[in-house]
Design a protein around this motif. Structure first.
Motif, PDB file in Angstrom:
ATOM      1  N   ASP A  38       0.843  -1.137   0.023  1.00 47.65           N
ATOM      2  CA  ASP A  38       0.114  -0.024   0.050  1.00 47.65           C
ATOM      3  C   ASP A  38       1.047   1.022  -0.091  1.00 47.65           C
ATOM      4  O   ASP A  38       0.501   2.126  -0.703  1.00 47.65           O
ATOM      5  CB  ASP A  38      -0.871  -0.028   1.126  1.00 47.65           C
ATOM      6  CG  ASP A  38      -2.115   1.210   1.348  1.00 47.65           C
ATOM      7  OD1 ASP A  38      -2.661   1.297   0.161  1.00 47.65           O
ATOM      8  OD2 ASP A  38      -2.184   1.570   2.335  1.00 47.65           O
ATOM      9  N   THR A  70      -4.574  -0.729   6.143  1.00 48.39           N
ATOM     10  CA  THR A  70      -4.193   0.192   4.740  1.00 48.39           C
ATOM     11  C   THR A  70      -5.163   1.221   4.321  1.00 48.39           C
ATOM     12  O   THR A  70      -6.140   1.269   4.953  1.00 48.39           O
ATOM     13  CB  THR A  70      -4.079  -0.792   3.673  1.00 48.39           C
ATOM     14  OG1 THR A  70      -5.197  -1.407   3.527  1.00 48.39           O
ATOM     15  CG2 THR A  70      -2.892  -2.046   4.172  1.00 48.39           C
ATOM     16  N   LYS A  71      -4.799   2.027   3.324  1.00 42.43           N
ATOM     17  CA  LYS A  71      -5.607   3.100   3.170  1.00 42.43           C
ATOM     18  C   LYS A  71      -6.161   3.165   1.686  1.00 42.43           C
ATOM     19  O   LYS A  71      -7.133   3.478   1.162  1.00 42.43           O
ATOM     20  CB  LYS A  71      -4.885   4.449   3.165  1.00 42.43           C
ATOM     21  CG  LYS A  71      -4.513   5.004   4.562  1.00 42.43           C
ATOM     22  CD  LYS A  71      -3.835   6.173   4.663  1.00 42.43           C
ATOM     23  CE  LYS A  71      -3.627   6.743   6.154  1.00 42.43           C
ATOM     24  NZ  LYS A  71      -3.166   5.819   6.986  1.00 42.43           N
ATOM     25  N   HIS A  72      -5.378   2.553   0.649  1.00 39.59           N
ATOM     26  CA  HIS A  72      -5.767   2.490  -0.714  1.00 39.59           C
ATOM     27  C   HIS A  72      -5.726   1.229  -1.363  1.00 39.59           C
ATOM     28  O   HIS A  72      -6.353   1.052  -2.616  1.00 39.59           O
ATOM     29  CB  HIS A  72      -4.597   3.417  -1.579  1.00 39.59           C
ATOM     30  CG  HIS A  72      -4.395   4.816  -0.883  1.00 39.59           C
ATOM     31  ND1 HIS A  72      -5.357   5.971  -0.982  1.00 39.59           N
ATOM     32  CD2 HIS A  72      -3.428   5.328  -0.176  1.00 39.59           C
ATOM     33  CE1 HIS A  72      -4.678   6.953  -0.368  1.00 39.59           C
ATOM     34  NE2 HIS A  72      -3.478   6.594   0.132  1.00 39.59           N
TER      35      HIS A  72
END
Length: 83
Positions: A38, A70-72
């Motif tokens: 990520d 995680t972000k994306h």
């Protein structure tokens, strides 16, 4: 936009003992790999279901933990057998 992901293969943890790889280490390693992916911009992390490896027989808790940290990155399974 190009999509770039990975599909896990094998076990991420030391082998040993009568029951195979250390389950805790294997799951933490999978989460760490997804977090690193990520951070460098990988779009997808997909995990195989290992029915005979207890730490990887049910992927949804692992995918939930990865999604929470995680972000994306998109998470999913590579294969789930319909028994």
């Amino acid at each position: 936009m190009q999509a770039f992901g990975f599909l896990s293969f094998g076990h991420y943890g030391p082998t040993g003992g009568a029951h195979g790889p250390d389950a805790r280490a294997s799951l933490h390693d999978a989460i760490g790999i997804a977090e690193a992916a990520d951070e460098i911009g990988v779009n997808g992390a997909y995990f195989r279901v290992h029915h005979f490896a207890r730490q990887a027989a049910a992927p949804m808790p692992l995918l939930s933990a990865i999604a929470a940290r995680t972000k994306h990155i998109e998470v999913g399974t590579g294969v789930i057998d319909m028994r």
